[in-house]
Design an enzyme around this catalytic site. Structure first.
Site, PDB file in Angstrom:
ATOM      1  N   SER A 142       0.853  -1.191   0.000  1.00 52.90           N
ATOM      2  CA  SER A 142       0.000   0.000   0.000  1.00 52.90           C
ATOM      3  C   SER A 142       0.882   1.231   0.000  1.00 52.90           C
ATOM      4  O   SER A 142       2.063   1.158   0.349  1.00 52.90           O
ATOM      5  CB  SER A 142      -0.854   0.006   1.280  1.00 52.90           C
ATOM      6  OG  SER A 142      -1.549   1.222   1.417  1.00 52.90           O
ATOM      7  N   TYR A 155      -1.668  -0.733  10.693  1.00 57.17           N
ATOM      8  CA  TYR A 155      -1.870  -1.087   9.277  1.00 57.17           C
ATOM      9  C   TYR A 155      -0.588  -0.812   8.489  1.00 57.17           C
ATOM     10  O   TYR A 155      -0.122  -1.671   7.726  1.00 57.17           O
ATOM     11  CB  TYR A 155      -3.044  -0.287   8.701  1.00 57.17           C
ATOM     12  CG  TYR A 155      -3.328  -0.564   7.230  1.00 57.17           C
ATOM     13  CD1 TYR A 155      -3.821  -1.799   6.816  1.00 57.17           C
ATOM     14  CD2 TYR A 155      -3.098   0.409   6.257  1.00 57.17           C
ATOM     15  CE1 TYR A 155      -4.078  -2.057   5.469  1.00 57.17           C
ATOM     16  CE2 TYR A 155      -3.358   0.173   4.915  1.00 57.17           C
ATOM     17  CZ  TYR A 155      -3.846  -1.063   4.525  1.00 57.17           C
ATOM     18  OH  TYR A 155      -4.099  -1.314   3.194  1.00 57.17           O
TER      19      TYR A 155
HETATM   20  P1  NDP Z   1     -11.666  -5.301  -0.277  1.00 57.00           P
HETATM   21  O1  NDP Z   1     -12.154  -5.167   1.128  1.00 57.00           O
HETATM   22  O2  NDP Z   1     -12.609  -4.998  -1.389  1.00 57.00           O
HETATM   23  O3  NDP Z   1     -11.038  -6.743  -0.501  1.00 57.00           O
HETATM   24  C1  NDP Z   1     -10.349  -7.427   0.492  1.00 57.00           C
HETATM   25  C2  NDP Z   1     -10.331  -8.893   0.128  1.00 57.00           C
HETATM   26  O4  NDP Z   1      -9.574  -9.601   1.124  1.00 57.00           O
HETATM   27  C3  NDP Z   1     -11.714  -9.514   0.081  1.00 57.00           C
HETATM   28  O5  NDP Z   1     -11.817 -10.326  -1.058  1.00 57.00           O
HETATM   29  C4  NDP Z   1     -11.772 -10.362   1.341  1.00 57.00           C
HETATM   30  O6  NDP Z   1     -12.563 -11.517   1.090  1.00 57.00           O
HETATM   31  C5  NDP Z   1     -10.307 -10.751   1.482  1.00 57.00           C
HETATM   32  N1  NDP Z   1      -9.973 -11.176   2.842  1.00 57.00           N
HETATM   33  C6  NDP Z   1     -10.014 -10.463   3.989  1.00 57.00           C
HETATM   34  N2  NDP Z   1      -9.667 -11.236   5.037  1.00 57.00           N
HETATM   35  C7  NDP Z   1      -9.402 -12.471   4.529  1.00 57.00           C
HETATM   36  C8  NDP Z   1      -8.990 -13.703   5.096  1.00 57.00           C
HETATM   37  N3  NDP Z   1      -8.798 -13.841   6.412  1.00 57.00           N
HETATM   38  N4  NDP Z   1      -8.826 -14.760   4.268  1.00 57.00           N
HETATM   39  C9  NDP Z   1      -9.042 -14.637   2.942  1.00 57.00           C
HETATM   40  N5  NDP Z   1      -9.412 -13.511   2.343  1.00 57.00           N
HETATM   41  C10 NDP Z   1      -9.599 -12.437   3.137  1.00 57.00           C
HETATM   42  O7  NDP Z   1     -10.382  -4.341  -0.353  1.00 57.00           O
HETATM   43  P2  NDP Z   1      -9.278  -4.094  -1.487  1.00 57.00           P
HETATM   44  O8  NDP Z   1      -9.601  -4.781  -2.734  1.00 57.00           O
HETATM   45  O9  NDP Z   1      -9.046  -2.640  -1.495  1.00 57.00           O
HETATM   46  O10 NDP Z   1      -8.024  -4.773  -0.789  1.00 57.00           O
HETATM   47  C11 NDP Z   1      -7.109  -5.619  -1.469  1.00 57.00           C
HETATM   48  C12 NDP Z   1      -5.705  -5.308  -0.990  1.00 57.00           C
HETATM   49  O11 NDP Z   1      -5.342  -4.001  -1.421  1.00 57.00           O
HETATM   50  C13 NDP Z   1      -5.518  -5.316   0.526  1.00 57.00           C
HETATM   51  O12 NDP Z   1      -4.320  -5.975   0.861  1.00 57.00           O
HETATM   52  C14 NDP Z   1      -5.429  -3.837   0.869  1.00 57.00           C
HETATM   53  O13 NDP Z   1      -4.717  -3.617   2.051  1.00 57.00           O
HETATM   54  C15 NDP Z   1      -4.722  -3.315  -0.360  1.00 57.00           C
HETATM   55  N6  NDP Z   1      -4.860  -1.871  -0.580  1.00 57.00           N
HETATM   56  C16 NDP Z   1      -6.064  -1.296  -0.860  1.00 57.00           C
HETATM   57  C17 NDP Z   1      -6.155   0.079  -1.022  1.00 57.00           C
HETATM   58  C18 NDP Z   1      -7.451   0.760  -1.270  1.00 57.00           C
HETATM   59  O14 NDP Z   1      -7.473   2.008  -1.289  1.00 57.00           O
HETATM   60  N7  NDP Z   1      -8.555   0.052  -1.499  1.00 57.00           N
HETATM   61  C19 NDP Z   1      -4.964   0.948  -0.953  1.00 57.00           C
HETATM   62  C20 NDP Z   1      -3.758   0.227  -0.685  1.00 57.00           C
HETATM   63  C21 NDP Z   1      -3.703  -1.124  -0.518  1.00 57.00           C
HETATM   64  P3  NDP Z   1     -13.501 -12.285   2.155  1.00 57.00           P
HETATM   65  O15 NDP Z   1     -14.030 -11.252   3.100  1.00 57.00           O
HETATM   66  O16 NDP Z   1     -14.536 -12.919   1.288  1.00 57.00           O
HETATM   67  O17 NDP Z   1     -12.599 -13.285   2.806  1.00 57.00           O
END
Ligand code: NDP
Length: 246
Positions: A142, A155
């Site tokens: 990130s 975080y």
């Molecule tokens: P979302 O919340 O849309 O997606 C997060 C995903 O992670 C979901 O598919 C969720 O699926 C999955 N997840 C969470 N916990 C678990 C777990 N224990 N096991 C398996 N899967 C898990 O957010 P983003 O798409 O934004 O996030 C994706 C990545 O991008 C993250 O690492 C985030 O930190 C990073 N990021 C995002 C930014 C943003 O502005 N959006 C900026 C910088 C980095 P489910 O709940 O079905 O398990």
């Protein structure tokens, strides 16, 4: 032919946001996808959509915080598709809070998902990649892995860790022809803010993140890293909205 065609790609956190967009992008370029997350219904719906568009995709409900489940995910990919070319360790949570609030459970979840989940993903695919002397490990950090903001201490700690782990892995595995990529997104419009438990902080952050860009922008960056020839490694990328200052 795209260098993504027929590559077997595991994507964690594929049930929403960046992971879901990346699945669509790579499926459209002919990848064989193995999707993972906890919400089965969301994975099933995405699988149906990709199948309708002629893509190849399987999924397995997986909690990335479980070492055993991550090993089973890699075994599933190997059994169904015979190899693993790429893993995208994308699953992440962002329950921001200032340290003095002592939200210990949220700290533990961030450490379990954002750090251990990435490590377990690496551990699950590394043996078969080392054996084949080929592979690509993409870890989603990130902008908060480069900068620390108010309430982002823990975080950011997890996302700095992702960068350190990935750089160490790059050095260790270069001689095994394994590529590593760190992707650091800026503000992207996804469900990530849903994990913030403090309503006041959440609404302030929702306001700040109105400049967010579509998750497809990160999916394209990931596709770019994968489609390079195997002797070219895109080791690190920051992708922000043009108008984002920090
Ligand atoms: P979302 O919340 O849309 O997606 C997060 C995903 O992670 C979901 O598919 C969720 O699926 C999955 N997840 C969470 N916990 C678990 C777990 N224990 N096991 C398996 N899967 C898990 O957010 P983003 O798409 O934004 O996030 C994706 C990545 O991008 C993250 O690492 C985030 O930190 C990073 N990021 C995002 C930014 C943003 O502005 N959006 C900026 C910088 C980095 P489910 O709940 O079905 O398990």
């Amino acid at each position: 032919m795209s260098n993504i065609q027929d590559k077997v790609v595991i994507i964690t956190g594929a049930s929403s946001g960046i992971g879901e967009a990346t699945a669509r992008e790579l499926a459209s370029k002919g990848a064989k996808l193995v999707l993972a997350a906890r919400r089965q219904e969301r994975l099933k719906k995405l699988q149906e959509e990709i199948h309708q568009n002629g893509g190849q995709v399987i999924f397995k409900v997986t909690d990335v915080a479980s070492h055993e489940q991550m090993e089973e995910l890699a075994e599933f990919a190997l059994k169904e598709f015979g190899k693993i070319d790429v893993i995208i360790n994308n699953a992440g949570v962002m329950p921001l809070s200032p340290v003095h609030q002592k939200k210990i459970n949220e700290w533990n979840t961030m450490i379990d998902v954002n750090i251990k989940g990435v490590l377990y993903g690496i551990a699950a695919v590394l043996p078969s990649m080392r054996e084949r002397k080929e592979g690509h490990i993409i870890n989603v950090s990130s902008i908060a892995g480069h900068l620390v903001f108010p309430a982002s201490s823990v975080y950011s700690g997890t996302k700095f860790a992702v960068r350190a782990i990935t750089e160490g892995l790059r050095i260790e595995e270069a001689s095994n022809n394994i590529r590593t990529t760190i992707i650091s997104p800026g503000t992207i419009t996804t469900e990530l803010l849903e994990t913030i438990s403090d309503p006041e902080l959440k609404s302030a952050i929702v306001e700040d993140t109105k400049i967010g860009i579509e998750p497809a922008s990160i999916a394209r960056a990931i596709g770019f890293a994968i489609e390079q020839p195997s002797d070219v490694a895109i080791n690190e990328m920051i992708v922000r909205p043009t108008i984002q200052e920090l």
